[in-house]
Design a protein around this motif. Structure first.
Motif, PDB file in Angstrom:
ATOM      1  N   TYR A 245       0.738  -1.238   0.064  1.00 24.89           N
ATOM      2  CA  TYR A 245       0.020  -0.107  -0.011  1.00 24.89           C
ATOM      3  C   TYR A 245       0.812   1.103   0.008  1.00 24.89           C
ATOM      4  O   TYR A 245       0.460   2.194   0.072  1.00 24.89           O
ATOM      5  N   LEU A 326      -4.588   6.908   0.756  1.00 23.30           N
ATOM      6  CA  LEU A 326      -3.489   5.741   0.577  1.00 23.30           C
ATOM      7  C   LEU A 326      -3.736   4.570  -0.440  1.00 23.30           C
ATOM      8  O   LEU A 326      -2.814   4.353  -1.186  1.00 23.30           O
ATOM      9  N   PRO A 538       2.106  -7.293   3.730  1.00 20.71           N
ATOM     10  CA  PRO A 538       0.763  -7.515   2.844  1.00 20.71           C
ATOM     11  C   PRO A 538       1.446  -7.855   1.663  1.00 20.71           C
ATOM     12  O   PRO A 538       0.912  -8.582   0.815  1.00 20.71           O
TER      13      PRO A 538
ATOM     14  N   SER B  60      -2.658  -4.739   7.886  1.00 22.45           N
ATOM     15  CA  SER B  60      -2.344  -3.917   6.325  1.00 22.45           C
ATOM     16  C   SER B  60      -2.775  -2.671   6.475  1.00 22.45           C
ATOM     17  O   SER B  60      -2.413  -1.801   7.574  1.00 22.45           O
ATOM     18  N   CYS B  61      -3.190  -2.226   5.159  1.00 27.88           N
ATOM     19  CA  CYS B  61      -3.316  -0.909   4.970  1.00 27.88           C
ATOM     20  C   CYS B  61      -3.900   0.213   5.919  1.00 27.88           C
ATOM     21  O   CYS B  61      -3.379   1.238   6.294  1.00 27.88           O
ATOM     22  N   CYS B  62      -4.860  -0.363   6.709  1.00 27.70           N
ATOM     23  CA  CYS B  62      -5.553   0.470   7.846  1.00 27.70           C
ATOM     24  C   CYS B  62      -4.513   0.785   8.793  1.00 27.70           C
ATOM     25  O   CYS B  62      -4.619   2.004   9.293  1.00 27.70           O
ATOM     26  N   ILE B  64      -1.667   1.927   8.239  1.00 26.07           N
ATOM     27  CA  ILE B  64      -0.878   3.141   8.015  1.00 26.07           C
ATOM     28  C   ILE B  64      -1.740   4.405   8.348  1.00 26.07           C
ATOM     29  O   ILE B  64      -1.389   5.266   8.928  1.00 26.07           O
ATOM     30  N   PRO B 158      -8.941   2.093   2.906  1.00 29.16           N
ATOM     31  CA  PRO B 158      -9.016   2.355   4.275  1.00 29.16           C
ATOM     32  C   PRO B 158      -9.986   3.499   4.833  1.00 29.16           C
ATOM     33  O   PRO B 158     -10.334   4.505   3.939  1.00 29.16           O
TER      34      PRO B 158
END
Lengths: 542, 216, 358
Positions: A245, A326, A538, B60-62, B64, B158
């Protein structure tokens, strides 16, 4: 610059049994019996020292096999090999882990997903899935009902199985202990502040010194590659943003570029400009986060906030055009989602003006700090040979003196036309890895500066049919992601969804070399090493 | 007795699911309460709601974006979510930021079990709520509420940091509406606790090679 | 300069008038004990609030703002929260030692806290070997930390405890040496006496070069002694999650947390007392008018101002520097600070013998 394929002519002399197949990028199909010998010759005689990607495949009737993408780092030559074993029950291929160290974990992955036994591999445990997982999920005949949610805590497998050849041609299963009984083994992760996500290390300690390290992964394995096989091409794009990401733009760029290459679609210059600028903005964003997180891991909390402060400026710019902070979901097949915002150019210029002096701030507070230097210099040294052998691309490889930048090796988008320097260091330690990224921010600013004023008029989205069918064949496209070579491998059988889609993880090689470089380091060094390798979990697990 | 579930400088009407909180308050009021206990309770809930420490947990992404709300622009320290603890024993709520896979699920459950009561769970992002884009995968848990009880859901993929702050405030409101004395504080006896622990121990010893280091 | 001794003596005479000497002393002890604990808590709350605001300022943030004006009663909320959290019993832990450990840490901290002279006449523990007592009391804390790590049945805790054992015992030496340097200058070990000797100038000025060196060593070693960044290895968040108190929850963790902050204050308070004159106002010999103005400011304000200045200095260091590694910490102590400290002590002896100080 096209990949040089003059090896094609020489191949007949090297291994006559290899069959050239033209579809897509083209590859040599090698019988299993000849594969190991060919691999040895390519590695040792022909100088193919970089295993770009190792992809497990299920070809149904043709059996289970692997596709190997090799590169000669001194000449830039590329070759694709494939080999398959038709015995689906007991598929076995010779292991090449001793030729390319990076193959070690990639073979474990192929074993995990396809059940291919690699003869001679020293540690053929599952890598992503639980040890008690039934079946092999990426096989076409996998039945998901075999594995319901299992809430039992996972036990630790302390024995590494390996299959070894006996003189009569069969193979036997051997088991080797991973850790001795007396060893003091501690568990770092999966929930640990320094693993940058859910990676798990089992570390054998002597005092504070690391004796051995065993990586466990798969805590965020979402089965993206399998999911892609059920979706049509435009739908698969959404997953790339969620792999790494911090390189959302670049990942999606790679997939779009791969599909466009397969379709034979040329995109307009404007699209190339926009994609390049966006990739570089994303790279700065990622490197800022890298610095922030590294400093946080090392205890300098204030720098963490500086990094995030500057990062927000980029997110603002990205958000205005793409609508996402993001995860931008910006690139599409044959273009980009929306044209750039009218204020985009001005804001990017403002940002460049803002960012340059801010870099000094990092130098003042962290780079020049005596403690930071003491901790980073000389720790976690990765030699150039190891970096190539592991396939540790990106900032990590460049810190070890390997000029591995895809933007220079295989220029794509606008990178062939802009002037920028590939930052390389020769030390290969944590400090070099840190400096590479810091300097790359400057280079990225330079690239953007050269492009931002000259964005040509044109379409931002080419005309593309709503249902995309790729011809039969296989393609591999790589871009320079924020943390290394991010590659996409697509095998199409002519349908509207891919037969196999594989993402070359940027982080997997980085994690595979962590055991080598952290031996005899202190446990605090492991944190610095992990921080400077800059992997995103990930992206490893997919 | 109207209990105060307001957040300073936020309008009551600005929150979306007031019915849920009102229902919760009504149920509490129906039982009636002692004035002294009620007042003491108000003070405790005021303290607890303004001092919710998160567990640094992200898959994961969330994660960040979770870091972003801790950083300078969004700064959740303003509301008292100051100290992100890395040890689950010291955290008050766990923000499940990211996809939970089959391999991670037992670990998450264990983390939740390791937290000290009273504890809360926020499911952040599509993946934690329902599996999100990976719902059909062979290795993804479709919704963490299948494993652990969730208090607040924050949708998004996210979620924006603003959405996360809003979700955190909703958690504060929920905590304010709760009652520590009577209900929330289960107060099980030492004996009962011992028994439960022994049960758990026996189960764990069945597993070969059980890792004693405690932290998953 | 106002002498709090007048008030305490007055209370004593009033009490002895209504009860026997022994009972009065006992009652006074109880009152003083309660006051001490109250002051301890107040200092802890102020320190935690200060830490949050100071680090927020360094990090371009606001810090707590919602609870009370400028978030000033945020810490009270935390206290309520801590008090109501469950205290988890750890399986296979040594229950007695596990529960004892936080109290040992807090006990050591309170005992050391009692040594600090806050103002004239406001000394709680003040006798002729006060410095020695302070050193002894504050080092009991290590026992608590080691116990906590040992009894938790967790590998992280154990590593954290071992780190802190090695670190704190080492740095005790440098703290001792730098205090000893000043003791050589003053020829007394009584804190009140040390402060009184600074009436004509603080020791950092009077002892000039060796005193400044000792001050710097003391700040470094003191910082390491209380496990604060960049020496926060025992609880290195990114390495050992929470170090020796990983397994502690609720108020037990709260006690460690509070002790850490008050220890920081104690180190700063002692630095202020020994090097910066404690509650003694800034006096410049010869400038009587100036000295009189300075005297008008009460002693405890002088003391707290100096102590919090040093606290602020240490916070600044903490939020700026990255963490050291365990071998670097020990190298710094044994290869640099101890030899420099010893030489500095020698230098001070020479200065004192040849009367080179002011």
């Amino acid at each position: 610059m096209e990949n040089r394929v003059d090896i094609k002519e020489r191949m007949n002399a090297i291994e006559p049994s290899a069959v050239w197949s033209e579809a897509g990028d083209g590859m040599f199909k090698v019988p299993v019996s000849a594969f190991r010998g060919l691999a040895e010759r390519l590695r040792n005689k022909e100088g193919f020292d970089f295993l770009r990607s190792l992809t497990g495949m299920d070809w149904g009737e043709e059996g289970l096999g692997c596709v190997y993408h090799l590169e000669n780092t001194s000449t830039g030559e590329n070759i694709v090999l494939s080999t398959a074993d038709t015995d689906r029950e007991n598929a076995s291929l010779p292991s090449v882990h001793d030729l390319w160290k990076g193959a070690n974990i990639n073979e474990r992955e192929a074993y995990d997903f396809f059940g291919i036994k690699f003869i001679g591999h020293p540690d053929l445990r599952r890598f992503f899935l639980r040890d008690d997982w039934k079946g092999y999920p990426l096989r076409k005949d996998y039945d998901p009902s075999l594995n319901p949610l299992n809430m039992e805590n996972e036990g630790n497998e302390d024995e590494a199985p390996s299959y070894e050849m006996t003189p009569d041609g069969s193979y036997i299963l051997k088991r080797h202990p991973l850790f001795e009984d007396q060893e003091y083994v501690i568990n770092i992760g999966p929930q640990h502040p320094a693993t940058h996500g859910v990676l798990r290390f089992r570390v054998s300690l002597e005092g504070e010194t690391i004796k051995k390290l065993d990586v466990h992964s798969g805590y965020i394995h979402r089965g993206i590659e399998k999911l892609c096989e059920t979706l049509n091409y435009p739908q698969t794009l959404g997953f790339t943003d969620r792999l790494d990401y911090l390189g959302a733009m670049q990942n999606r760029h790679a997939l779009c570029a791969c599909i466009e290459k397969a379709m034979g679609l040329e995109v307009s210059e404007r699209i190339l400009y926009i994609r390049t600028i966006m990739d570089e903005l994303q790279r700065i964003d990622s490197h800022l986060l890298f610095i922030a997180c590294l400093c946080q891991d090392m205890g300098a909390l204030t720098v963490f906030f500086f990094g995030f402060r500057d990062r927000e400026k980029i997110l603002d710019i990205l958000e205005q055009t793409t609508g996402g902070r993001l995860i931008q979901t910006y690139n599409t097949i044959g273009g980009v989602q929306a044209d750039i915002h009218p204020e985009f150019v001005r804001k990017v210029k403002d940002f460049i003006k803002y960012m340059r002096p801010k870099l000094n701030e990092y130098n003042e507070i962290f780079t020049g700090n005596v403690i930071a230097q003491q901790r980073l210099k000389g720790t976690g040294v990765l030699s150039r040979e190891d970096a190539i052998s592991f396939g540790a691309t990106g900032g990590t490889g460049r810190a070890s003196g390997w000029a591995c930048d895809v933007r220079k090796r295989h220029p794509y988008a606008m990178y062939g036309k802009v002037d920028f320097k590939e930052i390389t260091y020769t030390e290969g330690d944590c400090f070099a890895r840190y400096m590479v990224r810091l300097k790359e921010i400057e280079q990225s600013l330079n690239i953007i500066e050269q492009l931002i004023d000259n964005i040509p008029e044109g379409e931002y989205q080419m005309k593309v049919k709503p249902v995309i069918k790729l011809p039969e064949g296989s393609w591999y496209t790589a871009v320079e992601g924020s943390r290394g070579e991010f590659g996409v491998f697509i095998e199409s059988h002519g349908d509207k969804s891919p037969y196999r889609m594989k993402f070359r993880s940027t982080g997997l090689p980085l994690v595979s070399c962590i055991d080598t470089i952290s031996r005899n380091a202190k446990i605090a060094d492991l944190i610095a090493i992990g921080g400077t390798l800059d992997y995103v979990v990930p992206d490893i697990d997919r | 007795m109207k209990r105060n579930v307001n957040i300073k400088s936020m309008k009551y009407e600005d929150f979306n699911d007031n019915e849920y909180i009102e229902q919760m308050l009504k149920e509490l009021r129906d039982n009636g309460t002692n004035v002294i206990v009620g007042c003491l309770d108000d003070v405790i809930e005021w303290g607890r709601s303004n001092s919710l420490w998160p567990l640094t947990f992200a898959t994961s992404c969330c994660g960040i974006e979770f870091m972003a709300i801790g950083a300078a622009r969004y700064d959740f320290a303003r509301f008292g979510f100051e100290v992100a603890r890395s040890s689950p024993r010291q955290a008050d709520f766990i923000m499940v930021a990211g996809t939970i896979t089959h391999k991670m699920a037992p670990v998450l459950k264990r983390l939740y079990d390791q937290m000290a009561d009273p504890k809360y769970v926020i499911a952040t992002g599509g993946c934690a709520i329902s599996g999100g884009p990976f719902k059909k995968s062979y290795h993804v848990v479709d919704g963490v509420d299948k494993i652990i009880p969730v208090d607040v859901y924050i949708p998004g993929c996210p979620p924006r940091p603003e959405a996360m702050l809003y979700g955190l405030m909703q958690l504060q409101r929920k905590v304010k509406a709760q009652r520590f004395l009577g209900g929330l504080n289960k107060g099980i006896s030492e004996k009962e606790y011992e028994r439960l622990m022994r049960e758990d121990t026996n189960k764990a010893e069945d597993l070969k090679e059980y890792d004693e280091s405690g932290l998953a | 300069m106002f002498d709090f001794g007048i008030i305490t003596n007055w209370i004593h005479t009033q009490l002895t008038a209504v009860m026997s000497e022994g009972a009065a002393v006992f009652l006074e002890c109880v009152i003083i004990g309660i006051c001490l604990l109250l002051l301890y808590v107040v200092i802890a709350i102020i320190m935690i609030y200060m830490e949050r605001k100071v680090c927020a300022a360094f990090q371009c943030r606001l810090g707590p703002v919602r609870v009370g004006p400028w978030g000033s009663i945020q810490v009270i909320c935390d206290v309520f929260k801590m008090l109501t959290k469950e205290i988890i019993t750890i399986r296979h832990s040594d229950k007695f030692l596990y529960n004892l450990a936080p109290y040992i840490v807090i006990l050591a901290s309170v005992m050391a806290f009692a040594c600090i002279p806050i103002s004239r006449g406001l000394e709680i523990l003040d006798f002729n070997v006060g410095v020695l007592f302070f050193m002894a009391a504050s080092s009991i804390g290590i026992v608590g930390i080691l116990l906590a790590g040992w009894s938790s049945n967790s590998k992280y805790s154990l590593i954290g405890a071992m780190r802190s054992g090695a670190q704190m015992i080492s740095y005790e030496l440098s703290v001792g040496l730098s205090i000893l340097t000043i003791v050589v200058l003053t020829d007394t070990m009584q804190f009140s006496e040390i402060v009184m000797r600074q009436a004509d100038g603080w020791f950092i000025f009077k002892g000039h070069i060796p005193a400044v060196i000792a001050f710097v060593i003391y700040l470094i070693a003191g910082n390491a002694e209380v496990n604060r960044g960049p020496f926060d290895l025992p609880e290195a968040e990114s390495e050992l999650t929470a170090g020796y108190h990983t397994e502690y929850s609720g108020m037990h963790f709260g006690l460690f947390y509070v002790a850490e902050f008050v220890n920081l204050f104690i180190i700063s308070g002692i630095a202020a007392t020994i090097f910066l004159g404690g509650w003694m106002p800034l006096h410049i010999p010869g400038l009587d008018g100036f000295n009189a103005v300075m005297d008008a400011i009460p002693g405890f304000i002088w003391f707290f101002a100096k102590a919090f200045f040093i606290v602020w200095l240490l916070m600044w260091i903490k939020w700026t520097f990255p963490r050291l590694r365990i071998d670097q910490i020990l190298t710094l102590e044994w290869k640099y600070l101890v030899p420099i400290g010893l030489l500095n002590l020698l230098l001070m002896v020479i200065v004192v013998v040849f009367k080179l100080h002011f």
